[in-house]
Design a protein around this motif. Structure first.
Motif, PDB file in Angstrom:
ATOM      1  N   GLN A 192      23.892 -56.864 103.278  1.00 51.65           N
ATOM      2  CA  GLN A 192      23.613 -57.561 102.018  1.00 51.65           C
ATOM      3  C   GLN A 192      22.670 -58.738 102.273  1.00 51.65           C
ATOM      4  O   GLN A 192      21.758 -58.999 101.489  1.00 51.65           O
ATOM      5  CB  GLN A 192      24.936 -58.054 101.410  1.00 51.65           C
ATOM      6  N   PHE A 201      13.374 -58.400  82.892  1.00 47.06           N
ATOM      7  CA  PHE A 201      12.174 -59.194  82.679  1.00 47.06           C
ATOM      8  C   PHE A 201      11.128 -58.398  81.907  1.00 47.06           C
ATOM      9  O   PHE A 201      11.062 -57.176  82.022  1.00 47.06           O
ATOM     10  CB  PHE A 201      11.595 -59.627  84.025  1.00 47.06           C
ATOM     11  N   ARG A 223      11.848 -62.514  99.240  1.00 49.76           N
ATOM     12  CA  ARG A 223      10.432 -62.280  99.519  1.00 49.76           C
ATOM     13  C   ARG A 223       9.718 -61.731  98.291  1.00 49.76           C
ATOM     14  O   ARG A 223       8.627 -62.173  97.951  1.00 49.76           O
ATOM     15  CB  ARG A 223      10.318 -61.268 100.669  1.00 49.76           C
ATOM     16  N   GLU A 224      10.340 -60.785  97.601  1.00 40.29           N
ATOM     17  CA  GLU A 224       9.639 -60.061  96.542  1.00 40.29           C
ATOM     18  C   GLU A 224       9.608 -60.818  95.231  1.00 40.29           C
ATOM     19  O   GLU A 224       8.614 -60.757  94.517  1.00 40.29           O
ATOM     20  CB  GLU A 224      10.305 -58.708  96.316  1.00 40.29           C
ATOM     21  N   ASN A 225      10.678 -61.481  94.879  1.00 42.28           N
ATOM     22  CA  ASN A 225      10.680 -62.183  93.592  1.00 42.28           C
ATOM     23  C   ASN A 225      11.801 -63.219  93.589  1.00 42.28           C
ATOM     24  O   ASN A 225      12.955 -62.898  93.354  1.00 42.28           O
ATOM     25  CB  ASN A 225      10.870 -61.188  92.450  1.00 42.28           C
ATOM     26  N   LEU A 239       8.013 -56.362  84.899  1.00 41.47           N
ATOM     27  CA  LEU A 239       9.023 -55.901  85.847  1.00 41.47           C
ATOM     28  C   LEU A 239       9.242 -56.876  87.000  1.00 41.47           C
ATOM     29  O   LEU A 239       8.307 -57.412  87.557  1.00 41.47           O
ATOM     30  CB  LEU A 239       8.573 -54.561  86.425  1.00 41.47           C
ATOM     31  N   ALA A 240      10.480 -57.081  87.351  1.00 39.54           N
ATOM     32  CA  ALA A 240      10.798 -57.942  88.483  1.00 39.54           C
ATOM     33  C   ALA A 240      11.716 -57.201  89.446  1.00 39.54           C
ATOM     34  O   ALA A 240      12.711 -57.719  89.901  1.00 39.54           O
ATOM     35  CB  ALA A 240      11.444 -59.233  87.998  1.00 39.54           C
ATOM     36  N   ARG A 288      20.012 -60.261  83.211  1.00 43.20           N
ATOM     37  CA  ARG A 288      18.834 -60.092  82.372  1.00 43.20           C
ATOM     38  C   ARG A 288      17.814 -59.160  83.021  1.00 43.20           C
ATOM     39  O   ARG A 288      17.856 -58.901  84.219  1.00 43.20           O
ATOM     40  CB  ARG A 288      18.170 -61.435  82.081  1.00 43.20           C
ATOM     41  N   ARG A 301      20.120 -52.490  87.520  1.00 39.01           N
ATOM     42  CA  ARG A 301      20.427 -53.659  88.356  1.00 39.01           C
ATOM     43  C   ARG A 301      21.190 -54.715  87.563  1.00 39.01           C
ATOM     44  O   ARG A 301      22.082 -55.380  88.083  1.00 39.01           O
ATOM     45  CB  ARG A 301      19.123 -54.263  88.897  1.00 39.01           C
ATOM     46  N   PHE A 319      12.520 -55.369  93.106  1.00 40.97           N
ATOM     47  CA  PHE A 319      12.157 -55.632  94.494  1.00 40.97           C
ATOM     48  C   PHE A 319      11.511 -54.350  95.015  1.00 40.97           C
ATOM     49  O   PHE A 319      12.188 -53.422  95.445  1.00 40.97           O
ATOM     50  CB  PHE A 319      13.395 -56.024  95.293  1.00 40.97           C
ATOM     51  N   LYS A 320      10.191 -54.316  94.960  1.00 39.72           N
ATOM     52  CA  LYS A 320       9.462 -53.063  95.187  1.00 39.72           C
ATOM     53  C   LYS A 320       9.646 -52.502  96.588  1.00 39.72           C
ATOM     54  O   LYS A 320       9.503 -51.317  96.800  1.00 39.72           O
ATOM     55  CB  LYS A 320       7.979 -53.278  94.906  1.00 39.72           C
ATOM     56  N   GLY A 321       9.930 -53.373  97.537  1.00 45.11           N
ATOM     57  CA  GLY A 321      10.082 -52.918  98.916  1.00 45.11           C
ATOM     58  C   GLY A 321      11.451 -52.342  99.227  1.00 45.11           C
ATOM     59  O   GLY A 321      11.683 -51.886 100.342  1.00 45.11           O
ATOM     60  N   LEU A 322      12.350 -52.387  98.263  1.00 43.12           N
ATOM     61  CA  LEU A 322      13.681 -51.820  98.471  1.00 43.12           C
ATOM     62  C   LEU A 322      13.786 -50.483  97.743  1.00 43.12           C
ATOM     63  O   LEU A 322      13.078 -50.258  96.761  1.00 43.12           O
ATOM     64  CB  LEU A 322      14.758 -52.759  97.924  1.00 43.12           C
ATOM     65  N   ARG A 345      19.201 -57.536 102.480  1.00 46.93           N
ATOM     66  CA  ARG A 345      18.661 -57.242 101.134  1.00 46.93           C
ATOM     67  C   ARG A 345      18.306 -58.544 100.430  1.00 46.93           C
ATOM     68  O   ARG A 345      17.303 -58.617  99.720  1.00 46.93           O
ATOM     69  CB  ARG A 345      19.693 -56.454 100.325  1.00 46.93           C
ATOM     70  N   ILE A 372      19.930 -62.902  89.740  1.00 43.81           N
ATOM     71  CA  ILE A 372      21.013 -61.949  89.993  1.00 43.81           C
ATOM     72  C   ILE A 372      22.045 -62.522  90.954  1.00 43.81           C
ATOM     73  O   ILE A 372      22.975 -61.828  91.337  1.00 43.81           O
ATOM     74  CB  ILE A 372      20.503 -60.591  90.523  1.00 43.81           C
ATOM     75  N   GLY A 373      21.897 -63.780  91.332  1.00 45.30           N
ATOM     76  CA  GLY A 373      22.968 -64.419  92.091  1.00 45.30           C
ATOM     77  C   GLY A 373      22.733 -64.492  93.578  1.00 45.30           C
ATOM     78  O   GLY A 373      23.668 -64.774  94.336  1.00 45.30           O
ATOM     79  N   ALA A 423      13.784 -63.670  90.189  1.00 45.17           N
ATOM     80  CA  ALA A 423      14.695 -62.559  89.925  1.00 45.17           C
ATOM     81  C   ALA A 423      15.879 -62.625  90.884  1.00 45.17           C
ATOM     82  O   ALA A 423      17.021 -62.384  90.499  1.00 45.17           O
ATOM     83  CB  ALA A 423      13.968 -61.235  90.071  1.00 45.17           C
ATOM     84  N   VAL A 456      22.182 -52.038  94.251  1.00 45.25           N
ATOM     85  CA  VAL A 456      23.248 -52.621  95.072  1.00 45.25           C
ATOM     86  C   VAL A 456      23.145 -54.140  95.080  1.00 45.25           C
ATOM     87  O   VAL A 456      24.141 -54.855  94.988  1.00 45.25           O
ATOM     88  CB  VAL A 456      23.189 -52.065  96.514  1.00 45.25           C
ATOM     89  N   ILE A 457      21.917 -54.633  95.158  1.00 44.49           N
ATOM     90  CA  ILE A 457      21.744 -56.082  95.278  1.00 44.49           C
ATOM     91  C   ILE A 457      22.131 -56.800  93.987  1.00 44.49           C
ATOM     92  O   ILE A 457      22.348 -58.013  93.983  1.00 44.49           O
ATOM     93  CB  ILE A 457      20.296 -56.419  95.697  1.00 44.49           C
ATOM     94  N   GLY A 458      22.262 -56.038  92.908  1.00 46.58           N
ATOM     95  CA  GLY A 458      22.776 -56.628  91.678  1.00 46.58           C
ATOM     96  C   GLY A 458      24.190 -57.175  91.830  1.00 46.58           C
ATOM     97  O   GLY A 458      24.666 -57.938  90.994  1.00 46.58           O
ATOM     98  N   ARG A 459      24.856 -56.763  92.908  1.00 44.16           N
ATOM     99  CA  ARG A 459      26.207 -57.274  93.171  1.00 44.16           C
ATOM    100  C   ARG A 459      26.172 -58.520  94.048  1.00 44.16           C
ATOM    101  O   ARG A 459      27.213 -58.967  94.543  1.00 44.16           O
ATOM    102  CB  ARG A 459      27.059 -56.209  93.869  1.00 44.16           C
ATOM    103  N   ALA A 460      24.998 -59.072  94.279  1.00 47.45           N
ATOM    104  CA  ALA A 460      24.856 -60.199  95.219  1.00 47.45           C
ATOM    105  C   ALA A 460      25.808 -61.344  94.905  1.00 47.45           C
ATOM    106  O   ALA A 460      26.363 -61.967  95.805  1.00 47.45           O
ATOM    107  CB  ALA A 460      23.411 -60.702  95.203  1.00 47.45           C
ATOM    108  N   HIS A 461      26.026 -61.588  93.606  1.00 48.43           N
ATOM    109  CA  HIS A 461      26.856 -62.746  93.245  1.00 48.43           C
ATOM    110  C   HIS A 461      28.316 -62.535  93.602  1.00 48.43           C
ATOM    111  O   HIS A 461      29.100 -63.466  93.574  1.00 48.43           O
ATOM    112  CB  HIS A 461      26.710 -63.040  91.762  1.00 48.43           C
TER     113      HIS A 461
END
Lengths: 301, 346
Positions: B194, A123, B203-205, A126-127, A121, A203, A129-132, B197, B212-213, B208, A139-144
């Protein structure tokens, strides 16, 4: 409630919904649903009711989303559009009713499992990660999908390395697809608003979701940006076969983009059908333009 | 194929690693040639130990965004655990007892990280104070930890690795430097993985991140454990290499704040930040005392020094928070950029 569904016409109900409406319950219904899951709906809301304290946000919402369609949820401010997305993604727990995702019913969708259930999803506010960097945000969208432990990642060999390269190359692909390659190295927080919205879409897309929930993806955009975004959402659906549920204020955008439109007013679904049908629906016109005297039974207030 | 494997290292190597390698060369080769004992004892050893502690806290506070006021407690756990492992298990190599000490600190950090699953920000910071007071109390209360020594103060063991003894200030400097380098490399790898990250995402959200898992709870606890591990080893260096003695009083709340200031002044979420901050915190009092006695002479005694130190440091922190929230690192990068463009232009 039944009145609202009168407007539906062409939309075929999955059996579980018809039975729900008929007031059946218990294990009998469950067995039939197993059959129904084979059908083409990927997401169902059944009798979802949500309230915050005394304020009712959603009342008995039934909604089915078919595989590969773009469903828009529209309605005036405070109609409960975002609440639906938040119920589907497990941020809110409904008071009653259930959400069916990948064949299972949930009273509250487990948010930490959401990505693995094939749902991504964006938001309304905006959600990112501003520091990245933009690339890392995608890339972090693949965290799962990450299986390797942090020790493997520190060493950086084997599984961890494969995952890292895979996530990176997929992220680069998605950035390319959404025309974001040129800003890949920039910090996400430094991008203009319209681009940040697009990074959020990236993402979500990199997770390769079955269902994409977009909470006002075009809010606050210029007309040009909106058109671009419409193009991207449609292209994403066509390319990945993703089912899209989106919330939008701009009626023009919605009518052009979506296959089906559900209209909410005061937490109730008042219409559900093709854009043409919905546009002609008297209740929808009333909800948007306002009508006081005729509404004697107080329905929807 | 062979051309690729040949080309890549030759092409990429210098650009990314040039600066750190230069610093390493200076630290390993340059400094020992020039430095006096005073430099090692009073500046470089505390600098290294505090840098490492700052690095550890930066993983937790800078990257994962969880505020902690219990850093000194984790240093104490590390120091006392290393002392006890060394004392009670015969023939345990120093490196092994240091790693075990780090793990002990990580374990304690994990326990005191549990409130982070429910608490955030200010409330979490207050709950980490519990670690600070509990650990200090336990170490003073149970004399077993300090081997029933009457004063509670104990001598640190000799620093020797597989027969080679790191003696004298320079030897201890090399030992500390090597430990810091290895852990810095590991921390660098961690924050760029990873998992790193995930830290930033939490830290940021948090919402969210969960959607995203990112396993939010696991990530928070891991941040506490990894951070405490590094801080624990920093505690070992502080006690074994710098002070040469192990005592609970050295690991008080003031130390925790000092480490937090190092991270804030140096730069949150930056590996280099801890080193910048520690350098300032260590060198600043010395400079102040020299400058004070030079300008004011006898009036500038130790009482005045202590007070002026606190005042100036406090003012400095306020200034940094307002003018340069990203710390000395950001300042440094900007200056370097200025110099870079100036030289290009001329």
């Amino acid at each position: 409630m039944t009145l609202a569904f009168g407007a539906l016409g062409s939309a075929p109900f999955p059996p579980e919904l018809q039975e729900h409406l008929a007031g059946l319950d218990g294990p009998v219904r469950r067995d039939d649903e197993r059959q129904a899951t084979v059908s083409d709906t990927v997401l169902d809301l059944v009798g979802v009711t949500l309230s915050f304290g005394g304020v009712v946000a959603l009342t008995e919402i039934d909604l089915s989303v078919r595989r590969g369609e773009i469903l828009a949820i529209i309605g005036p401010n405070g109609a409960g559009k975002s609440s639906i997305i938040n119920v589907i993604s497990g941020v809110y727990q409904p008071d009653r009713g259930q959400v069916r995702l990948s064949g299972r019913f949930y009273a509250q969708v487990p948010t930490q499992q959401l990505a693995r259930l094939g749902v991504a999803r964006t938001f309304q506010n905006l959600a990112l990660f501003k520091g990245l960097s933009v690339l890392d945000n995608v890339v972090i969208g693949r965290a799962h999908k990450t299986q390797s432990s942090f020790i493997e990642q520190i060493v950086g060999l084997g599984r961890a390395r494969t995952e890292q390269t895979d996530a990176r190359s997929r992220a680069l692909d998605v950035l390319d697809f959404l025309h974001l390659s040129h800003v890949g190295d920039r910090l996400a927080g430094t991008l203009p608003y319209g681009l940040q919205k697009r990074v959020e879409l990236a993402r979500a897309l990199v997770a390769e979701p079955d269902i994409l929930l977009l909470d006002e993806p075009m809010a606050g955009m210029t007309a040009t940006e909106k058109n671009e975004m419409v193009g991207f959402v449609r292209a994403a659906r066509d390319r990945f076969g993703t089912t899209v549920v989106l919330i939008e204020h701009d009626i023009g955008v919605v009518m052009g983009l979506s296959d089906r439109v559900a209209v909410l007013d005061y937490g109730r679904k008042i219409a559900d059908g093709t854009p043409d049908e919905v546009q002609r629906d008297q209740r929808v016109i009333d909800a948007y333009l306002g009508v006081a005297p005729e509404n004697e039974d107080g329905e929807g207030i | 194929m062979s051309t690729i494997t040949y080309d890549l290292p030759a092409y990429r190597f210098p650009a990314r690693w040039a600066t750190p390698l230069t610093w390493l060369a200076i630290a390993y080769l340059g400094v020992p040639l020039l430095g006096s004992d005073y430099l090692f004892e009073a500046i470089l050893l505390p600098f290294l130990a505090l840098s490492l502690a700052g690095l550890g806290l930066n993983i937790l506070t800078g990257y994962a965004g969880q505020v902690s006021l219990g850093s000194a407690a984790f240093m104490a756990v590390g120091a006392f655990a290393a002392f006890n492992f060394n004392l009670r298990i015969d023939g345990l190599p120093l490196i092994v007892s240091m790693v075990l000490a780090g793990l002990a600190a990580a374990g304690i950090g994990l326990v005191f990280g549990l409130p982070s699953l429910r608490l955030k920000g200010f409330y979490l910071a207050v709950s980490t104070l519990a670690a600070q007071f509990f650990v200090q109390w336990a170490l003073t209360k149970f004399s077993w930890f300090s081997n029933d020594s009457a004063s509670g103060v104990i001598d640190a063991p000799q620093l020797s690795v597989s027969g080679f003894a790191f003696e004298g200030p320079v030897g201890r400097y090399y030992f500390a430097l090597t430990v810091v380098c290895v852990l810095t490399l590991l921390a660098y790898r961690l924050v760029n993985s990873q998992t790193g990250r995930n830290f930033i995402a939490v830290r940021e959200n948090e919402t969210a991140a969960r959607i995203i898992g990112v396993p939010v709870l696991k990530t928070k606890l891991l941040a506490f454990a990894a951070s405490s591990f590094v801080i624990g080893i920093a505690g070992v260096l502080w006690a074994f290499a710098y002070l040469r003695t192990v005592e609970p009083a050295g690991f008080n709340l003031d130390r925790s704040f000092q480490i937090l200031f190092i991270v804030i002044i140096g730069g949150l979420a930056s590996i280099r930040g801890a080193f910048f901050g520690a350098a300032l915190i260590v060198v600043f009092p010395l400079v102040l005392s020299r400058l004070g006695s030079f300008l004011l002479g006898d009036i500038f005694n130790s009482g005045v020094l202590d007070m002026s130190q606190r005042i100036v440091l406090g003012a400095l922190i306020i200034l940094f928070l307002i003018l340069e929230p990203d710390g000395l690192v950001a300042l440094w990068d900007r200056i370097r950029k200025r110099i870079g463009t100036a030289t290009v232009r001329s």
